[in-house]
Design a protein around this motif. Structure first.
Motif, short mmCIF file in Angstrom:
data_model
loop_
_atom_site.label_atom_id
_atom_site.label_comp_id
_atom_site.label_asym_id
_atom_site.label_seq_id
_atom_site.Cartn_x
_atom_site.Cartn_y
_atom_site.Cartn_z
N UNK A 6 0.89 -1.10 -0.05
CA UNK A 6 0.10 0.02 0.07
C UNK A 6 0.74 1.31 -0.02
N UNK A 7 1.77 1.27 0.87
CA UNK A 7 2.83 2.37 1.00
C UNK A 7 4.23 2.00 0.96
N UNK A 8 5.09 2.77 0.27
CA UNK A 8 6.36 2.71 0.40
C UNK A 8 7.22 3.12 1.71
N UNK A 9 8.23 2.42 2.12
CA UNK A 9 8.55 2.72 3.43
C UNK A 9 8.48 1.85 4.32
N UNK A 10 8.95 2.11 5.57
CA UNK A 10 8.64 1.32 6.82
C UNK A 10 7.55 1.92 7.78
N UNK A 11 7.11 0.97 8.62
CA UNK A 11 6.21 1.46 9.42
C UNK A 11 6.13 0.79 10.79
N UNK A 36 -5.51 11.67 -2.61
CA UNK A 36 -4.51 10.52 -2.24
C UNK A 36 -4.82 10.24 -0.68
N UNK A 37 -4.44 8.94 -0.66
CA UNK A 37 -4.32 8.48 0.87
C UNK A 37 -2.76 8.35 1.24
N UNK A 38 -2.28 9.37 2.12
CA UNK A 38 -1.07 9.40 2.34
C UNK A 38 -0.72 9.24 3.96
N UNK A 39 0.37 8.45 4.11
CA UNK A 39 0.89 8.13 5.53
C UNK A 39 1.35 9.48 6.24
N UNK A 40 0.93 9.68 7.15
CA UNK A 40 1.53 10.91 8.30
C UNK A 40 2.43 10.50 9.16
N UNK A 41 2.73 9.01 9.32
CA UNK A 41 3.66 8.59 10.05
C UNK A 41 4.38 7.47 9.27
N UNK A 42 5.87 7.78 9.18
CA UNK A 42 6.62 6.66 8.56
C UNK A 42 7.91 6.72 9.36
N UNK A 43 8.39 5.32 9.38
CA UNK A 43 9.54 5.34 9.97
C UNK A 43 9.66 5.42 11.77
N UNK A 81 -6.78 1.24 8.74
CA UNK A 81 -6.56 1.06 10.13
C UNK A 81 -6.25 -0.30 10.94
N UNK A 82 -5.06 -0.50 11.35
CA UNK A 82 -4.59 -1.87 11.66
C UNK A 82 -4.60 -2.88 10.71
N UNK A 83 -4.47 -2.36 9.41
CA UNK A 83 -4.37 -3.39 8.33
C UNK A 83 -3.06 -3.54 7.45
N UNK A 84 -2.15 -2.58 7.96
CA UNK A 84 -0.78 -2.47 7.21
C UNK A 84 0.42 -2.65 8.01
N UNK A 85 1.23 -3.84 7.50
CA UNK A 85 2.32 -4.18 8.35
C UNK A 85 3.60 -3.19 8.21
N UNK A 86 4.54 -3.64 9.06
CA UNK A 86 5.54 -2.74 9.12
C UNK A 86 6.44 -2.20 7.87
N UNK A 87 6.14 -3.14 6.93
CA UNK A 87 6.75 -3.06 5.71
C UNK A 87 5.94 -2.28 4.44
N UNK A 88 4.50 -1.72 4.96
CA UNK A 88 3.64 -0.89 4.20
C UNK A 88 2.70 -2.03 3.55
N UNK A 89 2.78 -3.21 3.63
CA UNK A 89 1.90 -4.06 2.95
C UNK A 89 0.67 -4.34 3.51
N UNK A 90 -0.65 -4.61 3.01
CA UNK A 90 -1.88 -5.01 3.47
C UNK A 90 -1.89 -6.11 4.03
N UNK A 91 -2.29 -6.29 5.09
CA UNK A 91 -2.32 -7.52 5.98
C UNK A 91 -3.29 -8.46 5.28
N UNK A 92 -3.47 -9.69 5.19
CA UNK A 92 -4.49 -10.68 4.75
C UNK A 92 -5.40 -10.74 5.81
#
Length: 92
Positions: A6-11, A36-43, A81-92
Motif C-alpha cells: 500500500x505504501x513504500x517505506x517502513x512503519x 490521495x491517501x498518504x501516511x502521516x507517520x513513517x519510520x 487502520x490496523x491492516x498495514x504491516x511494518x513494511x507497508x503491505x496490506x495484511x491478509x
C-alpha cells in the motif's frame, strides 16, 4: 495471492500518548484531480500534512492509493487502520 504493498517505506509500531499502539496514520489530500491517501507517520516519525505530501512526491505519487472521490478516499483511509504491516503491505 501476493501481498499488496500500500505504501513504500517502513512503519514500525509507535506507542501513542493514550497507551495504544499504531504503526500508520493517514490523511487524504487532493492533488492533480485525485484524492490521495498518504501516511502521516513513517519510520516511526509523525509528519505534518505538508511533510507527508513532500515525502510522497519524493517516493512518487503513483505509488500511493488515489481516488476520484474524497469520501471514497476517506473510507479507504479508515479501512486501512490496523491492516498495514511494518513494511507497508496490506495484511491478509
Amino acid at each position: 495471492m501476493p501481498l499488496k504493498r500500500i505504501f513504500p517505506g517502513t512503519y514500525p509500531e509507535v506507542k501513542n500518548p493514550d497507551g495504544t499502539v499504531s504503526n500508520i496514520k493517514t490523511t487524504v489530500v487532493g492533488m492533480d484531480d485525485f484524492q490521495y491517501v498518504l501516511p502521516t507517520m513513517r519510520a516511526g516519525m509523525k509528519m505534518t500534512t505538508n511533510q507527508a505530501i513532500e515525502s510522497a512526491k519524493r517516493f512518487g505519487l503513483d505509488r500511493f492509493p488515489k481516488f476520484k472521490d474524497k469520501q471514497e478516499a476517506t473510507n479507504y483511509s479508515k479501512f486501512l487502520s490496523g491492516k498495514v504491516d511494518k513494511y507497508g503491505f496490506l495484511l491478509q
